[in-house]
Design an enzyme around this catalytic site. Structure first.
Site, mmCIF file in Angstrom:
data_model
loop_
_atom_site.group_PDB
_atom_site.id
_atom_site.type_symbol
_atom_site.label_atom_id
_atom_site.label_comp_id
_atom_site.label_asym_id
_atom_site.label_seq_id
_atom_site.Cartn_x
_atom_site.Cartn_y
_atom_site.Cartn_z
ATOM 1 N N LYS A 34 0.852 -1.240 -0.193
ATOM 2 C CA LYS A 34 0.141 -0.040 0.135
ATOM 3 C C LYS A 34 0.779 1.206 0.020
ATOM 4 O O LYS A 34 2.149 1.285 0.023
ATOM 5 C CB LYS A 34 -0.879 0.064 1.399
ATOM 6 C CG LYS A 34 -0.232 0.077 2.660
ATOM 7 C CD LYS A 34 -1.137 -0.298 3.745
ATOM 8 C CE LYS A 34 -0.608 -0.439 4.981
ATOM 9 N NZ LYS A 34 -0.527 0.618 5.981
ATOM 10 N N ARG A 129 -9.362 0.905 16.348
ATOM 11 C CA ARG A 129 -9.176 1.680 15.224
ATOM 12 C C ARG A 129 -10.309 1.479 14.317
ATOM 13 O O ARG A 129 -11.314 1.770 14.190
ATOM 14 C CB ARG A 129 -7.711 1.732 14.665
ATOM 15 C CG ARG A 129 -7.414 2.859 13.763
ATOM 16 C CD ARG A 129 -6.005 2.934 13.493
ATOM 17 N NE ARG A 129 -5.906 1.524 12.542
ATOM 18 C CZ ARG A 129 -4.498 1.086 12.037
ATOM 19 N NH1 ARG A 129 -3.599 2.047 12.035
ATOM 20 N NH2 ARG A 129 -4.331 0.160 11.429
ATOM 21 N N TYR A 254 18.392 29.118 6.862
ATOM 22 C CA TYR A 254 17.307 30.053 7.317
ATOM 23 C C TYR A 254 17.505 29.997 8.850
ATOM 24 O O TYR A 254 17.751 28.942 9.536
ATOM 25 C CB TYR A 254 16.080 29.238 6.873
ATOM 26 C CG TYR A 254 15.664 29.403 5.368
ATOM 27 C CD1 TYR A 254 15.685 30.848 4.837
ATOM 28 C CD2 TYR A 254 15.720 28.455 4.439
ATOM 29 C CE1 TYR A 254 15.036 31.061 3.568
ATOM 30 C CE2 TYR A 254 15.357 28.484 3.300
ATOM 31 C CZ TYR A 254 14.928 29.482 2.660
ATOM 32 O OH TYR A 254 14.765 29.781 1.556
ATOM 33 N N MET A 302 14.178 23.677 1.054
ATOM 34 C CA MET A 302 13.130 22.911 0.137
ATOM 35 C C MET A 302 13.987 22.091 -0.854
ATOM 36 O O MET A 302 13.584 20.936 -1.219
ATOM 37 C CB MET A 302 12.250 24.144 -0.781
ATOM 38 C CG MET A 302 11.288 23.335 -1.690
ATOM 39 S SD MET A 302 10.240 24.340 -2.659
ATOM 40 C CE MET A 302 9.245 25.197 -1.278
HETATM 41 C C1 LIG Z 1 -3.957 -4.238 8.437
HETATM 42 C C2 LIG Z 1 -2.501 -4.135 8.182
HETATM 43 N N1 LIG Z 1 -1.886 -5.389 8.255
HETATM 44 C C3 LIG Z 1 -0.487 -5.361 7.804
HETATM 45 C C4 LIG Z 1 0.150 -4.031 7.809
HETATM 46 C C5 LIG Z 1 1.733 -4.113 7.596
HETATM 47 O O1 LIG Z 1 2.565 -3.492 8.956
HETATM 48 P P1 LIG Z 1 3.903 -3.296 9.228
HETATM 49 O O2 LIG Z 1 4.578 -2.416 7.710
HETATM 50 O O3 LIG Z 1 4.230 -2.676 10.292
HETATM 51 O O4 LIG Z 1 4.598 -4.894 8.690
HETATM 52 C C6 LIG Z 1 -0.301 -2.896 8.090
HETATM 53 C C7 LIG Z 1 0.323 -1.411 7.942
HETATM 54 O O5 LIG Z 1 0.087 -0.446 8.357
HETATM 55 C C8 LIG Z 1 -1.860 -2.805 8.043
HETATM 56 O O6 LIG Z 1 -2.776 -1.524 8.316
#
Ligand SMILES: Cc1ncc(COP(=O)(O)O)c(C=O)c1O
Length: 361
Positions: A34, A129, A254, A302
């Site tokens: 992701k 969450r 800066y 920057m």
């Molecule tokens: C539901 C879920 N599973 C797995 C992961 C992977 O976690 P990590 O990057 O700490 O291995 C994430 C990452 O945020 C997650 O949200």
């Protein structure tokens, strides 16, 4: 490509880290790609991990990108569908969806799904969450089972504190997940993130979900990536674009809050927060100039940073064009993250599009 500032990605090391995750997992391992593969490039990560057990992304949009790139492996969408249309897309593209809220089931029930959608029911085991509470699981399972186009394949959870490495921080939430699973013979369990995988706590996890470890950063609070056998995947590199001397007492950058304590030679490097280098990295943060660690001097701008190279053994010989590494195989990204008061996840994800991602040769 003319600008030297780039992220050089070592795909062999990504594969090495995935294999390590697989070895430490009790069963299969979905590669979490992701957020654009944690900044490394979504499609390219999936291509490089072509024989992974499957992939996990955050949202349907990311999954669509993978399918458009020709990725045929299973894809799990960790936040599931946000609306009815996304259920339809998931069904058409053969995606697997997490269900973490009852309203997602309402959306599925209202939609005419052409194909069976495999569903992972997410249980809130303490992170508070997303996820249904264990006592709500039975009702959700029934609704999933009543829907002719949904197939419950897994119950899953996400740990809040696996990075401590303390077995009890994963054992208690795992026991809650197990209780839900006990009512569902044959169901698969999915719980472990990178920290839980490397914690080697013998959890009965059928499908783990490694993320950050794939990219060579340590998920543990107390162990470095090298100690865990992880290999760095991204070299963030740039070059020196100016070298000059300042006198003792001169202020640099800066705000002028870095003041030379001696006559100093400074190298200016072509990277800044416009590239995603953290603006909060303080003076003293290590920067590798031509293979030698030197301290950042003054505020990150920057497009530039200034580095004190006075103590560099080749200070006199260094020239414009000298190679610089900000993090990577010579400089552990977790050191930079800790200096800047953040985590490697954020450093990777906040790299901007100006930084070209190139494959290492
Ligand atoms: C539901 C879920 N599973 C797995 C992961 C992977 O976690 P990590 O990057 O700490 O291995 C994430 C990452 O945020 C997650 O949200």
């Amino acid at each position: 490509m003319t600008r030297a500032t780039r992220a050089v990605i070592n795909w062999a090391n990504l594969r090495h880290n995935y294999q390590l995750a697989r070895q430490h997992s009790a069963g299969k391992a979905l590669a979490v790609v992701k957020a654009d593969g944690y900044g490394h490039g979504l499609e390219n990560c999936a291509r490089a991990l072509g024989d992974a057990d499957g992939f996990a992304v955050a949202c349907v949009d990311e999954a669509v990108r993978l399918r458009e790139a020709g990725i045929k492996r299973s894809i799990l969408v960790l936040q599931g569908a946000y609306n009815r249309e996304e259920w339809l897309i998931a069904s058409q593209l053969g995606l697997q969806l997490v269900v973490h809220h009852e309203q997602q089931l309402q959306h599925a029930e209202a939609e005419n799904l052409p194909n069976l959608v495999p569903v992972w029911l997410k249980i809130n085991t303490g992170m508070n969450r997303v996820g249904v509470f264990p006592e709500q699981a039975k009702a959700c399972v029934e609704r999933i089972q009543q829907h002719s186009q949904l197939q419950l394949v897994s119950v899953m959870t996400h740990f809040a504190n696996a990075d401590t490495g303390q077995p009890e921080d994963v054992a208690a939430p795992m026991a809650l997940l197990q209780q839900v699973a006990d009512e569902l013979p044959g169901i698969q369990l999915s719980a472990c993130n990178s920290a839980a995988i490397l914690g080697d706590n013998g959890l009965a996890d059928d499908i783990s979900r490694p993320g950050i470890m794939l990219y060579g950063s340590s998920p543990m609070l107390q162990q470095s990536a090298a100690e865990l056998g992880l290999k760095s995947v991204m070299n963030l590199q740039s070059e020196v674009i100016s070298i000059h001397a300042v006198k003792q007492g001169d202020a640099v950058g800066y705000g002028g809050d870095w003041v030379a304590q001696r006559d100093t030679t400074l190298a200016v490097v072509a990277i800044g927060y416009g590239d995603g280098y953290p603006r909060h990295a303080p003076s003293g943060t290590p920067v590798m100039v031509a293979g030698v660690e030197c301290p950042l001097a003054g505020r990150v701008s920057m497009d530039m940073i200034t580095v004190d190279i006075t103590d560099h053994p080749q200070c006199e010989q260094l020239q414009v064009g000298a190679e610089v590494q900000l993090w990577g195989d010579q400089l552990d990204v977790d050191r930079i993250a800790s200096a800047a008061g953040t985590i490697a996840y954020e450093l990777f994800c906040q790299l901007t599009p100006r930084v070209k991602r190139v494959a290492c040769e």
